[in-house]
Scaffold this motif. Structure first.
Motif, PDB file in Angstrom:
ATOM      1  N   ASP A  79      86.098  52.527 -26.051  1.00 35.30           N
ATOM      2  CA  ASP A  79      85.567  51.164 -25.922  1.00 35.30           C
ATOM      3  C   ASP A  79      85.030  50.718 -27.277  1.00 35.30           C
ATOM      4  O   ASP A  79      84.008  51.212 -27.740  1.00 35.30           O
ATOM      5  CB  ASP A  79      84.452  51.152 -24.868  1.00 35.30           C
ATOM      6  CG  ASP A  79      84.203  49.743 -24.364  1.00 35.30           C
ATOM      7  OD1 ASP A  79      84.403  48.784 -25.150  1.00 35.30           O
ATOM      8  OD2 ASP A  79      83.809  49.596 -23.198  1.00 35.30           O
ATOM      9  N   GLU A 118      83.586  48.125 -28.228  1.00 39.32           N
ATOM     10  CA  GLU A 118      82.410  47.248 -28.259  1.00 39.32           C
ATOM     11  C   GLU A 118      81.180  47.982 -28.785  1.00 39.32           C
ATOM     12  O   GLU A 118      81.065  49.194 -28.626  1.00 39.32           O
ATOM     13  CB  GLU A 118      82.115  46.734 -26.848  1.00 39.32           C
ATOM     14  CG  GLU A 118      83.073  45.640 -26.430  1.00 39.32           C
ATOM     15  CD  GLU A 118      82.839  45.255 -24.993  1.00 39.32           C
ATOM     16  OE1 GLU A 118      81.695  44.897 -24.666  1.00 39.32           O
ATOM     17  OE2 GLU A 118      83.786  45.339 -24.204  1.00 39.32           O
ATOM     18  N   SER A 136      69.482  40.129 -26.610  1.00 37.26           N
ATOM     19  CA  SER A 136      69.921  40.230 -25.219  1.00 37.26           C
ATOM     20  C   SER A 136      70.866  41.428 -25.056  1.00 37.26           C
ATOM     21  O   SER A 136      71.655  41.729 -25.945  1.00 37.26           O
ATOM     22  CB  SER A 136      70.646  38.943 -24.823  1.00 37.26           C
ATOM     23  OG  SER A 136      71.438  39.169 -23.682  1.00 37.26           O
ATOM     24  N   THR A 156      72.772  41.633 -22.180  1.00 38.29           N
ATOM     25  CA  THR A 156      73.725  41.220 -21.149  1.00 38.29           C
ATOM     26  C   THR A 156      75.159  41.491 -21.625  1.00 38.29           C
ATOM     27  O   THR A 156      75.540  41.092 -22.720  1.00 38.29           O
ATOM     28  CB  THR A 156      73.542  39.718 -20.835  1.00 38.29           C
ATOM     29  OG1 THR A 156      72.162  39.482 -20.541  1.00 38.29           O
ATOM     30  CG2 THR A 156      74.398  39.281 -19.661  1.00 38.29           C
ATOM     31  N   GLY A 157      75.917  42.204 -20.808  1.00 37.61           N
ATOM     32  CA  GLY A 157      77.316  42.518 -21.128  1.00 37.61           C
ATOM     33  C   GLY A 157      77.491  43.599 -22.183  1.00 37.61           C
ATOM     34  O   GLY A 157      78.612  43.852 -22.639  1.00 37.61           O
ATOM     35  N   LYS A 158      76.417  44.253 -22.578  1.00 30.89           N
ATOM     36  CA  LYS A 158      76.482  45.274 -23.643  1.00 30.89           C
ATOM     37  C   LYS A 158      76.399  46.694 -23.073  1.00 30.89           C
ATOM     38  O   LYS A 158      75.819  46.922 -22.024  1.00 30.89           O
ATOM     39  CB  LYS A 158      75.298  45.098 -24.611  1.00 30.89           C
ATOM     40  CG  LYS A 158      75.139  43.703 -25.183  1.00 30.89           C
ATOM     41  CD  LYS A 158      75.809  43.598 -26.534  1.00 30.89           C
ATOM     42  CE  LYS A 158      75.707  42.196 -27.114  1.00 30.89           C
ATOM     43  NZ  LYS A 158      74.330  41.834 -27.473  1.00 30.89           N
ATOM     44  N   HIS A 159      76.959  47.623 -23.850  1.00 34.94           N
ATOM     45  CA  HIS A 159      76.721  49.036 -23.541  1.00 34.94           C
ATOM     46  C   HIS A 159      75.369  49.407 -24.139  1.00 34.94           C
ATOM     47  O   HIS A 159      75.128  49.162 -25.327  1.00 34.94           O
ATOM     48  CB  HIS A 159      77.800  49.915 -24.175  1.00 34.94           C
ATOM     49  CG  HIS A 159      79.128  49.764 -23.515  1.00 34.94           C
ATOM     50  ND1 HIS A 159      79.344  50.098 -22.198  1.00 34.94           N
ATOM     51  CD2 HIS A 159      80.320  49.325 -23.992  1.00 34.94           C
ATOM     52  CE1 HIS A 159      80.609  49.861 -21.893  1.00 34.94           C
ATOM     53  NE2 HIS A 159      81.222  49.390 -22.961  1.00 34.94           N
ATOM     54  N   GLY A 163      71.713  42.851 -16.690  1.00 35.07           N
ATOM     55  CA  GLY A 163      73.178  42.788 -16.674  1.00 35.07           C
ATOM     56  C   GLY A 163      73.884  43.483 -17.812  1.00 35.07           C
ATOM     57  O   GLY A 163      74.889  42.990 -18.329  1.00 35.07           O
ATOM     58  N   ALA A 164      73.399  44.652 -18.208  1.00 30.15           N
ATOM     59  CA  ALA A 164      74.110  45.440 -19.222  1.00 30.15           C
ATOM     60  C   ALA A 164      75.443  45.904 -18.645  1.00 30.15           C
ATOM     61  O   ALA A 164      75.578  46.097 -17.435  1.00 30.15           O
ATOM     62  CB  ALA A 164      73.272  46.640 -19.637  1.00 30.15           C
ATOM     63  N   LYS A 165      76.435  46.091 -19.522  1.00 29.52           N
ATOM     64  CA  LYS A 165      77.748  46.572 -19.067  1.00 29.52           C
ATOM     65  C   LYS A 165      77.643  48.033 -18.621  1.00 29.52           C
ATOM     66  O   LYS A 165      78.268  48.443 -17.653  1.00 29.52           O
ATOM     67  CB  LYS A 165      78.753  46.421 -20.210  1.00 29.52           C
ATOM     68  CG  LYS A 165      80.179  46.685 -19.804  1.00 29.52           C
ATOM     69  CD  LYS A 165      81.134  46.254 -20.911  1.00 29.52           C
ATOM     70  CE  LYS A 165      82.562  46.544 -20.536  1.00 29.52           C
ATOM     71  NZ  LYS A 165      83.465  46.273 -21.658  1.00 29.52           N
ATOM     72  N   SER A 166      76.876  48.790 -19.357  1.00 32.50           N
ATOM     73  CA  SER A 166      76.557  50.158 -18.938  1.00 32.50           C
ATOM     74  C   SER A 166      75.176  50.506 -19.467  1.00 32.50           C
ATOM     75  O   SER A 166      74.726  49.930 -20.458  1.00 32.50           O
ATOM     76  CB  SER A 166      77.595  51.157 -19.469  1.00 32.50           C
ATOM     77  OG  SER A 166      77.463  51.306 -20.868  1.00 32.50           O
TER      78      SER A 166
END
Ligand code: IMP
Ligand code: MG
Length: 185
Positions: free
Chosen positions: A35, A37, A92, A94-97, A122-125
Protein backbone atom coordinates in the motif's frame (compact mmCIF):
# COMPACT_ATOMS: atom_id res chain seq x y z
CA UNK A 1 25.80 12.01 39.81
CA UNK A 2 25.39 9.23 37.26
CA UNK A 3 21.88 8.09 36.31
CA UNK A 4 23.15 4.52 35.93
CA UNK A 5 24.05 4.39 39.60
CA UNK A 6 20.33 4.56 40.48
CA UNK A 7 19.62 1.32 38.62
CA UNK A 8 19.32 -1.96 40.47
CA UNK A 9 19.55 -3.85 37.19
CA UNK A 10 19.45 -3.38 33.44
CA UNK A 11 16.49 -5.26 32.02
CA UNK A 12 17.09 -4.58 28.32
CA UNK A 13 20.44 -3.35 27.06
CA UNK A 14 21.02 -0.67 24.47
CA UNK A 15 22.22 -3.36 22.04
CA UNK A 16 19.13 -5.54 22.51
CA UNK A 17 16.83 -2.55 22.01
CA UNK A 18 18.67 -1.56 18.85
CA UNK A 19 18.40 -5.03 17.36
CA UNK A 20 14.72 -5.39 18.21
CA UNK A 21 13.76 -1.94 16.92
CA UNK A 22 15.47 -2.73 13.60
CA UNK A 23 13.45 -5.97 13.38
CA UNK A 24 10.22 -4.16 14.17
CA UNK A 25 10.98 -1.57 11.49
CA UNK A 26 11.56 -4.33 8.93
CA UNK A 27 8.31 -6.03 9.90
CA UNK A 28 6.30 -2.80 9.60
CA UNK A 29 7.95 -2.01 6.24
CA UNK A 30 6.98 -5.49 5.01
CA UNK A 31 3.39 -5.26 6.26
CA UNK A 32 2.66 -1.93 4.55
CA UNK A 33 4.69 -2.49 1.38
CA UNK A 34 1.73 -3.25 -0.91
CA UNK A 35 0.00 0.00 0.00
CA UNK A 36 1.88 3.07 -1.22
CA UNK A 37 -0.20 5.48 0.83
CA UNK A 38 1.53 7.28 3.69
CA UNK A 39 1.57 5.74 7.12
CA UNK A 40 0.84 8.19 9.95
CA UNK A 41 3.02 7.38 12.94
CA UNK A 42 1.40 8.71 16.09
CA UNK A 43 3.86 9.36 18.92
CA UNK A 44 2.37 9.29 22.39
CA UNK A 45 4.41 11.88 24.25
CA UNK A 46 6.49 11.97 26.22
CA UNK A 47 7.44 8.37 26.96
CA UNK A 48 7.48 7.15 23.35
CA UNK A 49 9.71 9.85 21.95
CA UNK A 50 12.98 7.89 22.08
CA UNK A 51 11.50 4.67 20.68
CA UNK A 52 9.58 6.67 18.07
CA UNK A 53 12.69 8.47 16.80
CA UNK A 54 14.54 5.18 16.40
CA UNK A 55 11.62 3.20 14.98
CA UNK A 56 10.67 5.68 12.27
CA UNK A 57 14.21 5.56 10.88
CA UNK A 58 13.94 1.76 10.69
CA UNK A 59 10.80 1.94 8.52
CA UNK A 60 11.32 2.16 4.76
CA UNK A 61 7.92 3.58 3.80
CA UNK A 62 6.40 7.01 3.27
CA UNK A 63 5.73 8.00 6.89
CA UNK A 64 4.09 11.12 8.33
CA UNK A 65 4.70 12.22 11.88
CA UNK A 66 2.17 13.39 14.43
CA UNK A 67 2.10 13.73 18.21
CA UNK A 68 -0.35 13.38 21.06
CA UNK A 69 -0.21 13.86 24.79
CA UNK A 70 -2.42 11.69 26.95
CA UNK A 71 -1.98 11.68 30.70
CA UNK A 72 -2.85 8.55 32.61
CA UNK A 73 -0.49 8.63 35.54
CA UNK A 74 0.22 11.00 38.40
CA UNK A 75 3.72 11.84 39.51
CA UNK A 76 4.46 8.39 40.94
CA UNK A 77 4.21 4.81 39.75
CA UNK A 78 0.51 4.08 40.08
CA UNK A 79 -2.22 4.75 37.57
CA UNK A 80 -4.57 7.55 38.55
CA UNK A 81 -7.35 5.69 36.79
CA UNK A 82 -8.16 8.86 34.85
CA UNK A 83 -7.08 9.37 31.28
CA UNK A 84 -6.69 12.97 30.38
CA UNK A 85 -6.42 14.19 26.81
CA UNK A 86 -3.80 16.97 26.76
CA UNK A 87 -2.70 17.48 23.13
CA UNK A 88 -4.45 16.30 19.98
CA UNK A 89 -3.03 15.39 16.56
CA UNK A 90 -2.30 18.31 14.28
CA UNK A 91 -3.51 16.62 11.05
CA UNK A 92 -6.68 14.74 10.15
CA UNK A 93 -6.33 10.94 10.02
CA UNK A 94 -9.52 10.32 8.05
CA UNK A 95 -8.80 7.76 5.31
CA UNK A 96 -5.20 7.29 6.50
CA UNK A 97 -3.23 4.31 7.71
CA UNK A 98 -2.38 5.01 11.33
CA UNK A 99 0.11 3.35 13.64
CA UNK A 100 0.06 4.36 17.31
CA UNK A 101 3.54 4.17 18.82
CA UNK A 102 3.64 3.64 22.60
CA UNK A 103 6.48 3.13 25.04
CA UNK A 104 4.76 0.65 27.34
CA UNK A 105 1.39 -0.98 27.84
CA UNK A 106 0.57 -1.57 31.47
CA UNK A 107 -3.12 -1.57 32.41
CA UNK A 108 -3.96 -0.87 28.75
CA UNK A 109 -6.42 1.85 29.77
CA UNK A 110 -4.54 4.71 28.11
CA UNK A 111 -4.54 2.97 24.75
CA UNK A 112 -8.10 1.75 25.09
CA UNK A 113 -9.16 5.36 25.53
CA UNK A 114 -6.95 6.58 22.70
CA UNK A 115 -7.90 3.86 20.27
CA UNK A 116 -11.62 4.35 20.91
CA UNK A 117 -11.17 8.04 20.25
CA UNK A 118 -9.12 7.66 17.05
CA UNK A 119 -11.42 4.99 15.66
CA UNK A 120 -14.28 7.51 15.46
CA UNK A 121 -12.21 9.65 13.05
CA UNK A 122 -12.42 7.17 10.17
CA UNK A 123 -8.83 6.03 9.72
CA UNK A 124 -8.32 3.51 6.91
CA UNK A 125 -6.48 1.27 9.35
CA UNK A 126 -5.42 1.62 12.96
CA UNK A 127 -2.69 -0.47 14.53
CA UNK A 128 -0.79 -0.40 17.80
CA UNK A 129 2.95 -0.70 18.27
CA UNK A 130 4.60 -0.77 21.68
CA UNK A 131 8.18 -1.24 22.76
CA UNK A 132 7.28 -2.87 26.07
CA UNK A 133 4.31 -4.86 27.28
CA UNK A 134 3.39 -5.97 30.79
CA UNK A 135 0.52 -8.36 30.02
CA UNK A 136 0.18 -9.43 33.67
CA UNK A 137 -0.96 -5.92 34.53
CA UNK A 138 -3.77 -5.67 31.98
CA UNK A 139 -7.01 -4.22 33.34
CA UNK A 140 -10.16 -6.24 32.49
CA UNK A 141 -11.63 -3.08 30.94
CA UNK A 142 -8.84 -2.90 28.38
CA UNK A 143 -10.02 -3.86 24.89
CA UNK A 144 -6.84 -3.34 22.88
CA UNK A 145 -4.86 -5.82 20.85
CA UNK A 146 -1.17 -5.21 20.22
CA UNK A 147 -0.01 -5.49 16.60
CA UNK A 148 3.72 -4.93 17.17
CA UNK A 149 5.42 -5.62 20.48
CA UNK A 150 9.12 -5.16 21.21
CA UNK A 151 9.51 -7.00 24.52
CA UNK A 152 7.25 -8.63 27.07
CA UNK A 153 8.49 -7.68 30.53
CA UNK A 154 7.58 -8.84 34.03
CA UNK A 155 5.47 -6.80 36.41
CA UNK A 156 8.17 -4.35 37.44
CA UNK A 157 8.35 -0.59 37.15
CA UNK A 158 10.96 0.32 34.55
CA UNK A 159 12.73 3.49 33.48
CA UNK A 160 14.96 4.59 30.62
CA UNK A 161 14.73 4.81 26.82
CA UNK A 162 11.96 7.41 27.21
CA UNK A 163 10.32 5.99 30.33
CA UNK A 164 10.38 8.07 33.47
CA UNK A 165 10.00 7.96 37.19
CA UNK A 166 8.70 11.38 38.18
CA UNK A 167 10.03 12.81 34.86
CA UNK A 168 13.56 11.54 35.50
CA UNK A 169 15.63 8.84 33.69
CA UNK A 170 14.05 9.31 30.23
CA UNK A 171 17.50 9.83 28.72
CA UNK A 172 19.00 6.57 29.95
CA UNK A 173 19.86 4.58 26.80
CA UNK A 174 18.72 1.23 28.26
CA UNK A 175 15.65 -0.03 30.14
CA UNK A 176 16.19 -0.83 33.80
CA UNK A 177 14.72 -1.19 37.26
CA UNK A 178 15.50 1.41 39.93
CA UNK A 179 17.00 0.63 43.31
CA UNK A 180 14.24 0.46 45.95
CA UNK A 181 15.72 3.36 47.95
CA UNK A 182 14.99 5.72 45.03
CA UNK A 183 11.28 5.35 45.79
CA UNK A 184 11.66 5.84 49.51
CA UNK A 185 10.83 9.41 50.47
P1 IMP B 1 -1.52 2.12 31.04
O1 IMP B 1 -2.67 3.01 30.73
O2 IMP B 1 -1.62 1.55 32.42
O3 IMP B 1 -1.29 1.03 30.00
O4 IMP B 1 -0.23 3.04 31.15
C1 IMP B 1 0.53 3.39 30.12
C2 IMP B 1 1.43 4.55 30.48
O5 IMP B 1 1.84 4.49 31.86
C3 IMP B 1 2.71 4.50 29.69
O6 IMP B 1 2.59 5.21 28.50
C4 IMP B 1 3.72 5.07 30.66
O7 IMP B 1 3.79 6.48 30.52
C5 IMP B 1 3.21 4.74 32.03
N1 IMP B 1 3.87 3.53 32.57
C6 IMP B 1 3.34 2.31 32.74
N2 IMP B 1 4.22 1.44 33.26
C7 IMP B 1 5.37 2.14 33.40
C8 IMP B 1 6.69 1.77 33.88
O8 IMP B 1 7.01 0.62 34.25
N3 IMP B 1 7.61 2.78 33.86
C9 IMP B 1 7.32 4.05 33.45
N4 IMP B 1 6.12 4.42 33.00
C10 IMP B 1 5.15 3.47 32.98
MG1 MG C 1 5.04 8.31 32.35
Amino acid sequence: MKLHEDLEKVLISEEEIKRRVAEMGRQITEDYKDDPEPLVLVCILKGSVVFYADLLRAIDHDCRLDFMIVKSYGAGRESSGNVQFVKDLSESITGKHVLIVEDIIDSGLTLTFLRNNLITRGAKSLKICTLLDKPERRNPNSTITVDYRGFVIPNEFVVGYGLDYDEKYRNLPEVGVLKPEIYAD
